[in-house]
Enzyme design. Structure first.
Site, PDB file in Angstrom:
ATOM      1  N   ASP A  89      67.306  66.253  55.226  1.00  0.00           N
ATOM      2  CA  ASP A  89      67.102  65.792  56.594  1.00  0.00           C
ATOM      3  C   ASP A  89      65.629  65.821  57.000  1.00  0.00           C
ATOM      4  OD1 ASP A  89      69.838  65.523  56.843  1.00  0.00           O
ATOM      5  OD2 ASP A  89      70.120  67.492  57.750  1.00  0.00           O
ATOM      6  N   ARG A 115      75.645  69.050  65.255  1.00  0.00           N
ATOM      7  CA  ARG A 115      74.611  69.549  64.354  1.00  0.00           C
ATOM      8  C   ARG A 115      73.346  69.882  65.134  1.00  0.00           C
ATOM      9  NH1 ARG A 115      72.384  65.064  60.654  1.00  0.00           N
ATOM     10  NH2 ARG A 115      71.000  64.801  62.454  1.00  0.00           N
TER      11      ARG A 115
END
Length: 389
Positions: free
Chosen positions: A188, A349
């Protein structure tokens, strides 16, 4: 900790979009219990920046990151003694902890958890009674929560990203041959000036079969390389790209472009001091200073090592109410779409941005630091120092 600068373009209120999909019941119950206002629709969509320059300026100044794991008690006694069970899922990566609620951790336990994540790469907690707000609080403890200008957020709670594949499918079709999205090996936010540290994904809704997530260890991937090959990539830099593309304000006719940042191919984790391979096929574009063919040859080999060695990976089967916390500095991950969108999946998240990546040539590998090298590896180290006989 000084907060990272946030561009106003992200937090401007976008037109409300009513939920036309129908939230899964388990997700709706969790959000309502946490006091999330769903009256104006779900999720909240930030205004999407159009130009590359605007996104580059969102977090374009360095700030000091004080890593929680670096200040933790190495024994992790406060965390581990409070758990009812601690299970390493594989030799090299992945640990599951039972008997603890993340929302109730003390600061000492949070620090020790950060160190455990730094050592084991990803840590799992099932049966968590956790609101999105409590998830964000933990993310703030671990760094600067990332507010993504391109993805859906929990209403009223910027920094909590909505993970809802059914929603993504309305914008970008997915199918068996091309599941897209997170269903590929990636890490990410590699394009950030200070990329992601700990990511915390809480899944409140999961398919009855399938939908597993896989993680691979950057520590172990680096150790799979021969000492001679490590010397080729140690200290080298690569260009890392954003997942989304934007128009260049100064040259819009050139078409959409990725944000690009230059970071080291091999980085050192500030809590463990161990070297990790830091590449991923989705977002690492090229090695600085090499011709494209040379760069592709090396990167494709590194991707292959990272992706194909199953002994350095963990595959996790979710259950409702499970949290996974992983460290993007030392892993990549891949979400399996084998359930084919036939069942709902939903979660939230929070990603905490960490330090600017750095390399230290004197840093050890994980297995070297833990005294786990076998006889052949010890012989290789001797040859490095003494040269061939």
């Amino acid at each position: 900790m000084a907060p990272a600068p946030i561009d106003d373009r992200i937090v401007d209120v976008a037109p409300p979009v009513k939920d036309t999909l129908g939230l899964p019941e388990t997700a709706a119950l969790r959000l309502k219990k946490g006091g999330v206002d769903l009256s104006n629709g779900y999720p909240y969509r930030p205004s999407r920046p159009l130009y590359l320059q605007d996104v580059q300026e969102i977090r374009n100044k360095e700030w000091v990151h004080n890593d929680a794991g670096a200040r933790a008690d190495k024994s992790k006694s406060a965390l581990l003694s409070a758990a009812t069970k601690v299970t390493d899922l594989t030799t090299h990566i992945g640990t599951e902890i039972e008997g603890l609620q993340l929302k109730d951790l003390t600061d000492q336990q949070k620090d020790e958890l950060a160190l455990l994540i730094a050592e084991r790469s990803v840590v799992f907690f099932r049966d968590q009674d956790l609101s999105p707000q409590q998830q964000l609080d933990l993310g703030k403890y671990y760094g600067v929560p990332e507010i993504h200008p391109q993805v859906a957020q929990v209403p009223g709670e910027l920094g909590i990203t909505v993970i809802w594949p059914d929603l993504y499918a309305t914008e970008r079709a997915a199918n068996f041959r091309n599941p897209g999205g997170a269903s590929r090996w990636h890490t990410d936010l590699v394009h950030e000036l200070q990329p992601a540290g700990i990511t915390h994904l809480h899944n409140d809704t999961i398919p009855p079969v399938g939908g597993d997530t896989l993680w691979a260890s950057g520590y172990a991937a680096y150790e799979k390389l021969s000492p001679a090959f490590r010397k080729i990539i140690d200290g080298r830099y690569a260009v890392y790209q954003s997942a989304h593309r934007y128009l260049d304000r100064e040259n819009p006719e050139a078409g959409l472009k990725h944000i690009e940042r230059v970071h080291p191919l091999v980085r050192v984790h500030p809590a463990t001091g161990w070297k990790a391979l830091w590449v991923n096929r989705a977002m690492t574009d090229r090695i600085v200073g090499l011709d494209r063919g040379e760069s592709d040859a090396i990167l494709n080999y590194l991707y292959h090592v990272y992706e194909s060695n199953v002994d350095i990976q963990v595959r996790f089967k979710w259950t409702p109410g499970t949290s996974a916390l992983w460290d993007n500095r030392i892993t990549m991950h891949n979400a399996s779409w084998d359930y084919g969108g036939r069942h709902p999946r939903h979660g939230t998240r929070v990603t905490s941005l960490a330090e600017k990546p750095y390399f230290d040539p004197s840093a050890p590998t994980r297995r070297e630091a833990l005294g786990l090298l076998d006889a052949s590896e010890l012989r290789e180290k001797e040859l490095e120092v003494d040269g061939p006989l």
